[in-house]
Enzyme design. Structure first.
Site, short mmCIF file in Angstrom:
data_model
loop_
_atom_site.label_atom_id
_atom_site.label_comp_id
_atom_site.label_asym_id
_atom_site.label_seq_id
_atom_site.Cartn_x
_atom_site.Cartn_y
_atom_site.Cartn_z
N ASP A 197 47.89 -24.51 -14.75
CA ASP A 197 46.67 -23.97 -16.01
C ASP A 197 47.88 -22.87 -16.86
OD1 ASP A 197 47.60 -21.67 -14.33
OD2 ASP A 197 45.39 -21.04 -13.31
N GLU B 299 40.91 -19.93 -17.21
CA GLU B 299 40.75 -17.81 -17.85
C GLU B 299 38.76 -16.92 -17.82
OE1 GLU B 299 41.66 -15.29 -16.17
OE2 GLU B 299 44.80 -16.18 -16.04
#
Length: 386
Positions: free
Chosen positions: A77, A136
């Site tokens: 990520d 997130e």
């Protein structure tokens, strides 16, 4: 002209460069450009790079295997958090109010190290690296999957990914059979009654009282509706109601989160929360709307066979510190991809006194090369199997 395999010193500098330019979900433009520049500098003999117009900050990199039996996916990520950094580091965030407080700079750097190794040492199986935006928030993994990104030669047969862990020694690998991360659901509850003068409650319908009763009843869901040897959490972290002390509030708004270690548990908690809302609505003659949004944040449920194999390798590798870990109630959108493609997520220890999402998080950079070595070793071992 190609670069050499990324050295440990170079990887540390890459991590620091990335740490200084954190960006929020779906806005990772500088991060994307930096990653692309590093990848373009690697040996290109076996590499194909793919961008996604509908998800422009994402990157996919395919390394062609020499005798492929499968395609192995590796996900990292790339987004950051809305946190104001307080580390005082010389390479601290240059973007006010944004920080790599979850260690995604470490994640990206380890992925680049692994990719660098296999760009010079052609793997036996195909590899697909997914540099994913919006972990997130905005569930970037789900967005990519629904866009049809993982099709044809870009579809992994199995998927792996890591998350850094400040509670583990630098470079240690932690994993467990079963669920590693909980699934999460956003909760929004709106209560509508009738406002009025504080001196005449009989002419109003007080939503502060209704909200208080709802909050109290919600606390019994986990304690009385969930098996006590399993794990579940409901936290209602925000309550808004009223405007002034002598006016009865005609509406209230509550926000919270649900966490569960299995999807079945999350759905059970979801259902009980709706039941409580319906009961409050009848009891207080109010309109109660419970809105639940899980998006792509499903539980990270590790595939049994693939996880057993990863544990076997990490336990046996002489230069790897392996630690069996407990499940965590934190969320991770890799769970969505694992619900579609079998795989495993594991921890990489980064040994720090500060916790994830903290403004003072400062991972131990010795973990980077250790992580690269452990994962390249594991992937190489995996490729020897049928």
């Amino acid at each position: 002209m190609k670069m050499a395999v990324l050295t440990e010193d170079r990887l540390i500098q890459i991590r620091r460069d990335l740490h200084a330019i954190p960006e929020l979900a779906l806005a990772e433009k500088r991060t994307h450009a930096y990653l692309k520049r590093i990848i373009d500098g690697l040996d290109q003999r076996f590499i194909t790079v793919k961008t996604i117009p509908e998800l422009p900050t994402a990157l996919l990199v395919r390394v062609a295997g020499r005798q492929p039996k499968r395609t192995i996916g590796y996900r990292t990520d790339i987004d950051a958090l809305p946190v104001s950094e307080q580390t005082g580091l010389p390479f601290a965030s240059k973007n006010p109010g944004v920080m790599h407080a979850c260690g995604h700079d470490i994640h990206m750097t380890v992925a680049l190290g692994i990719l660098s190794y296999f760009s010079e040492h052609q793997p036996e199986d195909n590899l697909v690296f997914f540099f994913q935006p919006a972990e997130e928030s905005r569930n970037g993994g789900k967005l990519a999957y629904e866009l049809g990104v993982f099709q044809g030669k870009w579809r992994p047969d199995e998927f792996y990914g890591l998350h850094d862990n400040p509670d583990l020694p630098a470079g240690a690998i932690g994993v467990r059979m079963g669920t590693l991360f909980a699934g999460t659901t956003e909760v929004n509850i709106d209560l509508v009654g009738k406002g009025g003068h504080a001196a005449y409650p009989q002419d109003a319908n007080d939503m502060v009282v209704a909200a208080a009763q709802l909050i109290g009843q919600v606390q019994t869901i986990v304690s009385r509706s969930i098996d006590p040897i399993e794990g579940g959490v409901i936290t209602l972290g925000k309550l808004e109601a009223g405007t002034i002390r002598n006016v009865i509030a005609g509406s209230a708004h509550i926000e919270g989160t649900i966490r569960g270690l299995t999807q079945a548990m999350i759905e059970r908690i979801d259902g009980r929360l709706k039941d409580v809302g319906e009961g409050i609505a009848r009891s207080y003659n109010a309109e109660v709307t419970v809105t639940l949004n899980q998006g792509g944040y499903l539980p990270v449920e590790n595939n049994p066979a693939l996880t057993k194999n990863l544990i076997r390798y990490m336990k046996g590798a002489p230069d790897v510190t392996y630690i069996e870990t407990k499940p965590a109630m934190t969320g991770e959108d890799f769970g969505y991809l694992l619900s579609k493609i079998p795989g495993t997520m594991f921890w990489l220890g980064v040994e720090d006194k500060s916790q994830l999402h903290s403004a003072t998080l400062n991972p131990d950079e010795r973990a980077i090369q250790s992580g690269v070595n452990a994962i390249t070793g594991f992937l190489t071992d995996r490729m020897t199997q049928n």
